[in-house]
Design a protein around this motif. Structure first.
Motif, PDB file in Angstrom:
ATOM      1  N   ALA A   1      15.628 -45.457 -26.171  1.00  5.35           N
ATOM      2  CA  ALA A   1      15.464 -46.503 -25.163  1.00  5.35           C
ATOM      3  C   ALA A   1      14.000 -46.920 -25.035  1.00  5.35           C
ATOM      4  CB  ALA A   1      15.998 -46.013 -23.818  1.00  5.35           C
ATOM      5  N   GLN A   2      13.092 -45.949 -25.035  1.00  6.91           N
ATOM      6  CA  GLN A   2      11.673 -46.286 -24.922  1.00  6.91           C
ATOM      7  C   GLN A   2      11.203 -47.110 -26.114  1.00  6.91           C
ATOM      8  OE1 GLN A   2      10.219 -42.241 -24.415  1.00  6.91           O
ATOM      9  NE2 GLN A   2       9.787 -42.586 -22.243  1.00  6.91           N
TER      10      GLN A   2
ATOM     11  N   GLY B   1      16.816 -50.292 -23.487  1.00  9.16           N
ATOM     12  CA  GLY B   1      15.414 -50.314 -23.102  1.00  9.16           C
ATOM     13  C   GLY B   1      14.946 -51.583 -22.423  1.00  9.16           C
TER      14      GLY B   1
ATOM     15  N   LEU C   1      15.559 -45.807 -17.890  1.00 10.04           N
ATOM     16  CA  LEU C   1      15.770 -46.968 -18.744  1.00 10.04           C
ATOM     17  C   LEU C   1      17.249 -47.196 -19.008  1.00 10.04           C
ATOM     18  CD1 LEU C   1      13.312 -45.005 -20.295  1.00 10.04           C
ATOM     19  CD2 LEU C   1      12.860 -47.292 -21.180  1.00 10.04           C
ATOM     20  N   SER C   2      17.590 -48.435 -19.333  1.00 11.47           N
ATOM     21  CA  SER C   2      18.908 -48.722 -19.877  1.00 11.47           C
ATOM     22  C   SER C   2      18.930 -48.272 -21.334  1.00 11.47           C
ATOM     23  CB  SER C   2      19.220 -50.222 -19.786  1.00 11.47           C
ATOM     24  OG  SER C   2      18.257 -50.971 -20.524  1.00 11.47           O
TER      25      SER C   2
ATOM     26  N   HIS D   1      14.366 -51.313 -16.957  1.00  5.77           N
ATOM     27  CA  HIS D   1      13.705 -50.034 -16.707  1.00  5.77           C
ATOM     28  C   HIS D   1      13.043 -50.060 -15.340  1.00  5.77           C
ATOM     29  CE1 HIS D   1      10.150 -52.321 -18.052  1.00  5.77           C
ATOM     30  NE2 HIS D   1      10.925 -52.713 -19.045  1.00  5.77           N
TER      31      HIS D   1
ATOM     32  N   VAL E   1      20.664 -49.727 -15.502  1.00 10.78           N
ATOM     33  CA  VAL E   1      19.999 -48.433 -15.472  1.00 10.78           C
ATOM     34  C   VAL E   1      20.722 -47.476 -14.533  1.00 10.78           C
ATOM     35  CG1 VAL E   1      17.873 -47.202 -14.866  1.00 10.78           C
ATOM     36  CG2 VAL E   1      17.751 -49.394 -16.068  1.00 10.78           C
TER      37      VAL E   1
ATOM     38  N   ARG F   1      16.385 -40.923 -24.658  1.00 10.79           N
ATOM     39  CA  ARG F   1      15.099 -41.333 -24.069  1.00 10.79           C
ATOM     40  C   ARG F   1      14.227 -42.029 -25.100  1.00 10.79           C
ATOM     41  NH1 ARG F   1      10.015 -39.297 -24.712  1.00 10.79           N
ATOM     42  NH2 ARG F   1      10.842 -37.486 -25.813  1.00 10.79           N
TER      43      ARG F   1
ATOM     44  N   LYS G   1      12.547 -50.621 -25.833  1.00  9.14           N
ATOM     45  CA  LYS G   1      11.757 -51.343 -24.827  1.00  9.14           C
ATOM     46  C   LYS G   1      10.484 -51.903 -25.463  1.00  9.14           C
ATOM     47  CE  LYS G   1       8.741 -50.256 -20.884  1.00  9.14           C
ATOM     48  NZ  LYS G   1       8.218 -49.136 -20.069  1.00  9.14           N
TER      49      LYS G   1
ATOM     50  N   HIS H   1      10.002 -47.644 -13.029  1.00 11.18           N
ATOM     51  CA  HIS H   1       8.985 -46.600 -13.097  1.00 11.18           C
ATOM     52  C   HIS H   1       8.566 -46.220 -11.679  1.00 11.18           C
ATOM     53  CE1 HIS H   1       4.934 -44.864 -13.607  1.00 11.18           C
ATOM     54  NE2 HIS H   1       5.340 -44.503 -14.797  1.00 11.18           N
TER      55      HIS H   1
ATOM     56  N   GLU I   1      10.270 -42.491 -15.484  1.00  6.63           N
ATOM     57  CA  GLU I   1      10.779 -43.785 -15.906  1.00  6.63           C
ATOM     58  C   GLU I   1      12.250 -43.628 -16.269  1.00  6.63           C
ATOM     59  OE1 GLU I   1       9.450 -47.344 -18.932  1.00  6.63           O
ATOM     60  OE2 GLU I   1       9.502 -45.311 -19.756  1.00  6.63           O
TER      61      GLU I   1
ATOM     62  N   ALA J   1      16.323 -49.549  -9.282  1.00  5.99           N
ATOM     63  CA  ALA J   1      16.767 -49.699 -10.669  1.00  5.99           C
ATOM     64  C   ALA J   1      17.793 -50.823 -10.821  1.00  5.99           C
ATOM     65  CB  ALA J   1      17.378 -48.390 -11.156  1.00  5.99           C
TER      66      ALA J   1
END
Length: 305
Positions: free
Chosen positions: A133-134, A266, A262-263, A269, A299, A130, A137, A271, A260, A295
């Motif tokens: 990826a965030q 990132g 994500l791939s 994505h 994702v 997580r 992004k 949400h 959220e 998605a």
């Protein structure tokens, strides 16, 4: 004298701190003496193996399986967990008997004043899909390097120059008295892991005495939010490879769930947000269907099993 109530825990400083929180809560709720509760340390595979990501070596069960064995074998009466580290599907022989009041749900960035302030191409240490990826992004230029271990281990790796920055859960830092380390990342920048900041206590499902004793320290509002976030994970069929942030908040009789997906890089994505009754089982399911329907393929392939 009756036998002490035995609390099972991992042996890290944070795990022991959380076990003592449970101990103190039980003593306060039942007006027990200090010697009425015993803390039993169980060494887990997740503690022993530090050089690989959890997803590569068995996922979140590495934190729970030895505690489960001790619980089911009657060596302990309950087991304390950081709820974000507990796999979504649990055996029916154990039950979540109590959830303590939630602490700060945010991540804290250590090594820079903000994600924007990280230098170009900075190395950021994490083992969380997580977080990786965030961050990708927000900052595709960052280099993600593997960081495993307890809080002190990760801080030592950072001090040794193995990375320029890292992220740790604010709740864990605060419980260890490290209020001054790092800067909080707002949840609208990085949604936390599902159940982040929550401490859960499991007991054997058939141990009515333990379940009743632990019910006295349960925090219903936190339980409702944590169960909604975990139900979303179940509905998404997410696993330890799935980059997902989720947060439920309770305002009166309305629970709001944000998430959220994500791939891994990132760059893709999706949400979503839904609101409804706190214990409505349909809410996480509706949200999961909506997120997966919207998605991108990069994702969606990381979810739904």
């Amino acid at each position: 004298m009756p036998s002490p109530f035995r609390i099972g825990t991992r042996g890290s400083p944070l795990a022991l701190t959380q076990a003592n929180m449970v101990r103190d809560a039980l003593i306060g709720a039942h007006d027990w003496t200090e010697d009425a509760v015993e803390i039993v340390t169980i060494r887990t595979t997740g503690d022993r193996v530090q050089d690989r990501a959890l997803a590569e070596i068995g996922g979140k069960a590495l934190w729970t399986k030895e505690l489960d064995r001790a619980l089911l074998d009657g060596e302990i009466d309950c087991a304390v967990h950081s709820m974000k580290d507990v796999e979504t599907l649990r055996p029916p022989s154990v039950t979540l008997a109590a959830v303590l009041a939630r602490a700060d749900v945010r991540d804290r960035l250590i090594g820079a004043d903000s994600i924007e302030a990280l230098r170009q191409g900075a190395r950021l240490g994490t083992s969380s899909p997580r977080r990786a990826a965030q961050l990708r992004k927000l900052r595709p230029d960052l280099e993600i390097v593997l960081f495993r271990g307890n809080v002190d281990t990760r801080l030592a790796k950072l001090a040794a120059g193995e990375a320029d920055a890292t992220l740790l859960a604010a709740a864990g830092l605060e419980r260890l008295g490290r209020h001054d380390i790092g800067v909080p990342v707002p949840v609208d920048v990085m949604l936390p892991a599902p159940a982040q900041g929550a401490v859960g206590v499991e007991a054997r499902s058939d141990d009515r005495t333990a379940v009743e004793r632990l019910a006295a320290i349960d925090h219903p509002e936190t339980r409702a939010c944590v169960l909604a976030e975990r139900a979303l994970l179940a509905a998404l069929k997410a696993d330890c490879h799935s980059p997902v942030g989720a947060l439920a908040t309770l305002d009166g009789a309305i629970l709001t769930l944000r998430a959220e997906l994500l791939s891994e890089d990132g760059q893709a994505h999706v949400h979503g947000q839904e609101a409804g009754a706190p214990r409505d089982p349909k809410l996480p399911e509706i949200m999961a269907r909506d997120l997966l329907a919207r998605a991108p393929e990069t994702v969606r392939r990381l979810f739904a099993g």
